[in-house]
Design a protein around this motif. Structure first.
Motif, PDB file in Angstrom:
ATOM      1  N   THR A  56       1.006  -1.224  -0.219  1.00  0.00           N
ATOM      2  CA  THR A  56       0.173   0.064   0.079  1.00  0.00           C
ATOM      3  C   THR A  56       0.860   1.335  -0.057  1.00  0.00           C
ATOM      4  O   THR A  56       0.638   1.980  -0.788  1.00  0.00           O
ATOM      5  N   TYR A  57       1.914   1.234   0.862  1.00  0.00           N
ATOM      6  CA  TYR A  57       2.809   2.490   1.012  1.00  0.00           C
ATOM      7  C   TYR A  57       3.523   2.593  -0.397  1.00  0.00           C
ATOM      8  O   TYR A  57       3.787   3.621  -0.883  1.00  0.00           O
ATOM      9  N   GLY A  58       3.871   1.550  -1.066  1.00  0.00           N
ATOM     10  CA  GLY A  58       4.560   1.473  -2.276  1.00  0.00           C
ATOM     11  C   GLY A  58       3.673   2.120  -3.322  1.00  0.00           C
ATOM     12  O   GLY A  58       4.174   2.938  -4.243  1.00  0.00           O
ATOM     13  N   LEU A  59       2.384   1.658  -3.517  1.00  0.00           N
ATOM     14  CA  LEU A  59       1.464   2.506  -4.293  1.00  0.00           C
ATOM     15  C   LEU A  59       1.150   3.984  -4.210  1.00  0.00           C
ATOM     16  O   LEU A  59       1.384   4.674  -5.112  1.00  0.00           O
ATOM     17  N   PHE A  60       1.323   4.328  -2.788  1.00  0.00           N
ATOM     18  CA  PHE A  60       1.132   5.662  -2.495  1.00  0.00           C
ATOM     19  C   PHE A  60       2.359   6.314  -2.949  1.00  0.00           C
ATOM     20  O   PHE A  60       2.088   7.530  -3.407  1.00  0.00           O
ATOM     21  N   GLU A  61       3.359   5.738  -2.685  1.00  0.00           N
ATOM     22  CA  GLU A  61       4.812   6.366  -3.171  1.00  0.00           C
ATOM     23  C   GLU A  61       4.575   6.454  -4.782  1.00  0.00           C
ATOM     24  O   GLU A  61       5.130   7.579  -5.373  1.00  0.00           O
ATOM     25  N   ASP A  62       4.351   5.639  -5.478  1.00  0.00           N
ATOM     26  CA  ASP A  62       4.192   5.665  -6.683  1.00  0.00           C
ATOM     27  C   ASP A  62       3.134   6.784  -7.289  1.00  0.00           C
ATOM     28  O   ASP A  62       3.525   7.619  -8.348  1.00  0.00           O
ATOM     29  N   ILE A  63       2.036   6.857  -6.758  1.00  0.00           N
ATOM     30  CA  ILE A  63       1.056   7.936  -6.991  1.00  0.00           C
ATOM     31  C   ILE A  63       1.718   9.256  -6.528  1.00  0.00           C
ATOM     32  O   ILE A  63       1.703  10.434  -7.646  1.00  0.00           O
ATOM     33  N   SER A  64       2.543   9.519  -5.536  1.00  0.00           N
ATOM     34  CA  SER A  64       2.917  10.835  -5.195  1.00  0.00           C
ATOM     35  C   SER A  64       4.127  11.369  -5.945  1.00  0.00           C
ATOM     36  O   SER A  64       4.229  12.338  -6.544  1.00  0.00           O
ATOM     37  N   THR A  65       5.020  10.071  -6.527  1.00  0.00           N
ATOM     38  CA  THR A  65       6.126  10.452  -7.428  1.00  0.00           C
ATOM     39  C   THR A  65       5.671  10.877  -8.760  1.00  0.00           C
ATOM     40  O   THR A  65       6.223  11.741  -9.349  1.00  0.00           O
ATOM     41  N   GLY A  66       4.523   9.913  -9.239  1.00  0.00           N
ATOM     42  CA  GLY A  66       4.005  10.459 -10.465  1.00  0.00           C
ATOM     43  C   GLY A  66       3.313  11.683 -10.490  1.00  0.00           C
ATOM     44  O   GLY A  66       3.585  12.286 -11.654  1.00  0.00           O
ATOM     45  N   THR A  67       2.714  12.215  -9.398  1.00  0.00           N
ATOM     46  CA  THR A  67       2.192  13.563  -9.365  1.00  0.00           C
ATOM     47  C   THR A  67       2.924  14.606  -9.319  1.00  0.00           C
ATOM     48  O   THR A  67       3.016  15.618 -10.324  1.00  0.00           O
ATOM     49  N   ARG A  68       4.110  14.352  -8.516  1.00  0.00           N
ATOM     50  CA  ARG A  68       5.153  15.258  -8.674  1.00  0.00           C
ATOM     51  C   ARG A  68       5.660  15.563 -10.042  1.00  0.00           C
ATOM     52  O   ARG A  68       6.126  16.593 -10.617  1.00  0.00           O
ATOM     53  N   LYS A  69       6.214  14.478 -10.665  1.00  0.00           N
ATOM     54  CA  LYS A  69       6.959  14.520 -11.974  1.00  0.00           C
ATOM     55  C   LYS A  69       6.065  15.069 -12.871  1.00  0.00           C
ATOM     56  O   LYS A  69       6.233  15.854 -13.898  1.00  0.00           O
ATOM     57  N   GLY A  70       4.803  14.663 -12.846  1.00  0.00           N
ATOM     58  CA  GLY A  70       3.729  15.189 -13.680  1.00  0.00           C
ATOM     59  C   GLY A  70       3.508  16.545 -13.777  1.00  0.00           C
ATOM     60  O   GLY A  70       3.540  17.446 -14.608  1.00  0.00           O
ATOM     61  N   ALA A  71       3.389  17.221 -12.618  1.00  0.00           N
ATOM     62  CA  ALA A  71       3.275  18.493 -12.266  1.00  0.00           C
ATOM     63  C   ALA A  71       4.503  19.475 -12.816  1.00  0.00           C
ATOM     64  O   ALA A  71       4.244  20.214 -13.303  1.00  0.00           O
ATOM     65  N   ARG A  72       5.644  18.922 -12.732  1.00  0.00           N
ATOM     66  CA  ARG A  72       6.792  19.554 -12.915  1.00  0.00           C
ATOM     67  C   ARG A  72       7.096  19.674 -14.426  1.00  0.00           C
ATOM     68  O   ARG A  72       7.451  20.494 -14.953  1.00  0.00           O
ATOM     69  N   ALA A  73       6.622  18.501 -15.053  1.00  0.00           N
ATOM     70  CA  ALA A  73       6.679  18.487 -16.599  1.00  0.00           C
ATOM     71  C   ALA A  73       5.594  19.486 -17.309  1.00  0.00           C
ATOM     72  O   ALA A  73       6.076  20.061 -18.202  1.00  0.00           O
ATOM     73  N   THR A  74       4.388  19.266 -16.579  1.00  0.00           N
ATOM     74  CA  THR A  74       3.383  20.289 -17.130  1.00  0.00           C
ATOM     75  C   THR A  74       3.755  21.647 -17.053  1.00  0.00           C
ATOM     76  O   THR A  74       3.428  22.571 -18.048  1.00  0.00           O
TER      77      THR A  74
END
Length: 644
Positions: A589-607
């Motif tokens: 569960t924590y791993g999935l949460f980390e994936d979501i958090s990391t993906g959100t950050r990367k996506g926001a920075r790229a956008t």
């Protein structure tokens, strides 16, 4: 301290703590989304910008927390040296990017939601009425150098981020089969047997024929090629070489003492209470109460005031300048009149005064002498470099001039561009000097160049030895030994191939081992988590990637071939698997949460095409980026000298 500091800032706990700390330190200020862009921006995330002052405030808050936990101060120089400024910069850029992206897509709390959240902070409540106090709210923000607009923006960002995260992870739970499969995989054990083949078990070859050796030489010509070598002489203008020439001038040393007097002294400190009051009437009541010995806390509560206690603080530590002036003008035990401070009316009573002190000249003379000699040695090194350049410009010889001026001259043996010398020593710790030497032609001489930390150098390239492949006769003895070693290893590998082929045809491991006069090693019950310690990482990887009954070949070391076979695979006990699955589920569960958090950050920075400016961040901490770079080069050079 430094190593633990470095390790911690690279850990995942650091990243989690960073988010929590930055949010918890919100009242100390971050930035205003509506602030106009300046050349001092350290982060630009879409329309949102973080100025240097705001970055420094966040950096200082985190540094203070680390100092408190570690029990030792951390200088800006150390923090930058270890890269902490960049890691905090990147973390802030991630948070800024997500907040700006949420604002852009319309995830914005209403003004009422923000107002309600601010209304929950007890620090803004009147201690007597128990109600939200607008004046106290404004005073508290002003003490932290925050405007209401800034603070409300920070609160809005926090609410938007929490709402997004809560929505994103609501009901987040990986399927139970994932945890069960992973747990079963982890608790599985395997039995394996190995046949170990070494050079001792094969026939040793004699000397190669001329034809064999010639072929071996031709096949390995490029491996034998020697790189280009350069032989040069180095004139070193190091302050340490001039230290013995420094004569201490007592008069100058005393001038240095007078110049540093303020920095060497301990300032006067005072212990006092400050009670802020709403009006003149309440102020007079507080003054009367303090003079009669009443408890300051009770007085503050009874007269609608706020109590601040200062214990052994210097004048510079008092936020309100006017209050500080009044407090440090009183005698011990005195109470002030009504003070019109920058943040409202206040009354002060001083309970203790600790006089400042200035260390005597003799007490600090040893330290001053070291600093004096260091500075003077640097001056001598610099003057020697100038004199060296002047005489060379007039046509003087490189080495003769250096020797005349007492400059150290080092005749270095031929070496590669990587600093590998023909005598086996290394010069790789001085990449700047190596680069300079390999940019010069034969006979070329450089100007005096700064190396850092007050040190200079100049070089003359005496000889360039081109890259070449040595002839067979020059390397024949070494080549014979290399041919023998390769031949032996080829025979060991061939024997391993033969063993694998016979095992795959159905022969037992014991029968093959007996025929090859090798030993069988059985390793039952190998566990995934401990197999690497039992048989090494290479063999453990082959064991746990093979099927039951599968034969494999491995080469865990240069002169060893291992032929192995997985003889059995044992599933873990069901009860243990179920127990492990419960614990594994939390990690998934924590791993999935980390994936979501990391993906959100990367996506926001790229956008938003977020940009960060590390050099501006260094400047924000009061450091010079060029000096930081020089210090890094000097550390590298000193480490190289220490290695020698």
């Amino acid at each position: 301290m430094i190593s633990s500091f470095r390790d911690f800032t690279k850990s995942i706990v650091f990243k989690i703590l960073m988010v929590a700390l930055i949010l918890s330190f919100a009242v100390f200020g971050m930035k205003d989304v509506f602030t106009a862009a300046t050349s001092n921006d350290v982060i630009v995330a879409g329309s949102r910008k973080t100025a240097a002052a705001d970055y420094k405030r966040s950096f200082d808050n985190y540094k203070a927390d680390m100092e408190q936990r570690g029990g030792q101060p951390i200088t800006y120089e150390l923090a930058v040296k270890e890269g902490l400024h960049v890691r905090i910069l990147e973390e802030l850029a991630d948070l800024d990017s997500v907040s700006a992206w949420l604002y852009k897509i319309g995830v914005r709390p209403s003004a009422k939601v923000v107002s309600d959240q601010i209304g929950k902070y007890s620090a803004f409540f009147d201690s007597v009425t128990g109600k939200f106090d607008k004046t106290k709210y404004q005073q508290t923000l002003a003490q932290q150098n925050l405007t209401e607009t800034k603070f409300e923006q920070i609160i809005a960002d926090d609410i938007a981020n929490r709402q997004f995260v809560e929505s994103a992870v609501a009901g987040l739970k990986p399927p139970r089969i994932y945890a069960a499969m992973q747990s079963a995989f982890r608790v599985e054990s395997r039995d394996a047997s190995f046949l170990v083949l070494t050079p001792d078990g094969v026939e040793q070859p004699g000397d190669p024929s001329d034809a064999d050796l010639t072929k071996f030489y031709n096949d390995n010509k490029e491996k034998l090629r020697r790189p280009e070598l350069r032989q040069f002489v180095l004139a070193s203008f190091a302050p340490g070489d001039f230290a013995a020439k420094v004569v201490v001038d007592e008069a100058e040393l005393k001038k240095l003492y007078e110049f540093r007097r303020d920095t060497l002294s301990t300032p006067e400190t005072r212990a006092f209470v400050q009670i802020t009051v709403p009006d003149q009437k309440e102020a007079q009541n507080v003054i009367t109460g303090l003079n009669s010995g009443a408890d300051p806390a009770l007085l503050a509560k009874a007269h609608k005031g706020t109590l601040l206690t200062f214990e052994n603080k210097p004048k510079t530590a008092v936020p309100d300048r006017k209050v500080a002036d009044a407090a440090f003008a009183l005698k011990e035990g005195e109470t002030s009149g009504v003070i019109q401070g920058d943040l409202g009316l206040a009354v002060v009573r001083v309970s203790r005064i600790t006089a400042g002190s200035v260390p005597g000249y003799e007490a600090v003379r040893p330290t001053l002498e070291v600093d004096y000699k260091t500075d003077k040695a640097k001056d001598l090194a610099y003057k020697a470099s100038e004199a060296f350049e002047k005489e060379r410009a007039a046509g003087a010889d490189f080495v003769a001039t250096a020797q005349k001026l007492g400059v150290k001259v080092i005749e270095l043996p031929p070496m590669t561009a990587q600093g590998q010398m023909i005598n086996g020593q290394s010069f790789a710790q001085f990449p700047q000097i190596l680069k300079t030497a390999f940019e010069q032609p034969k006979g070329g001489e450089t100007e005096v160049t700064e190396l850092g930390n007050g040190e200079y150098y100049a070089i003359r390239v005496n000889d360039i030895i081109p890259s070449e492949v040595p002839t067979l006769d020059k390397v024949k003895p070494q080549l014979i030994q290399a041919w023998k070693a390769k031949t032996v290893m080829d025979r060991v590998v061939a024997k391993g191939d033969e063993a694998v082929a016979r095992l795959r045809k159905g022969e037992s491991l014991e029968a093959v081992a007996a025929a090859m006069k090798a030993k069988v090693e059985a390793k039952p019950g190998l566990q995934r988590q401990s197999a690497q310690q039992a048989v090494g990482p290479e063999i453990a990887g082959r064991v746990f990637s093979a099927k039951a009954g599968e034969v494999f070949q491995s080469r865990p070391a240069e002169a060893v071939v291992v032929v192995g076979k997985v003889t059995a695979i044992h599933n873990g006990d069901a009860a243990i698997v179920n127990q492990a699955a419960v614990m594994t589920a939390q990690g998934l569960t924590y791993g999935l949460f980390e994936d979501i958090s990391t993906g959100t950050r990367k996506g926001a920075r790229a956008t938003l095409k977020t940009k960060t400016y590390p050099q501006t961040a260094v400047k924000a901490l009061g450091l010079d980026p060029k000096e930081v770079a020089k210090a890094a080069e000097a550390d590298q050079a000193n480490a190289g000298k220490a290695a020698q």
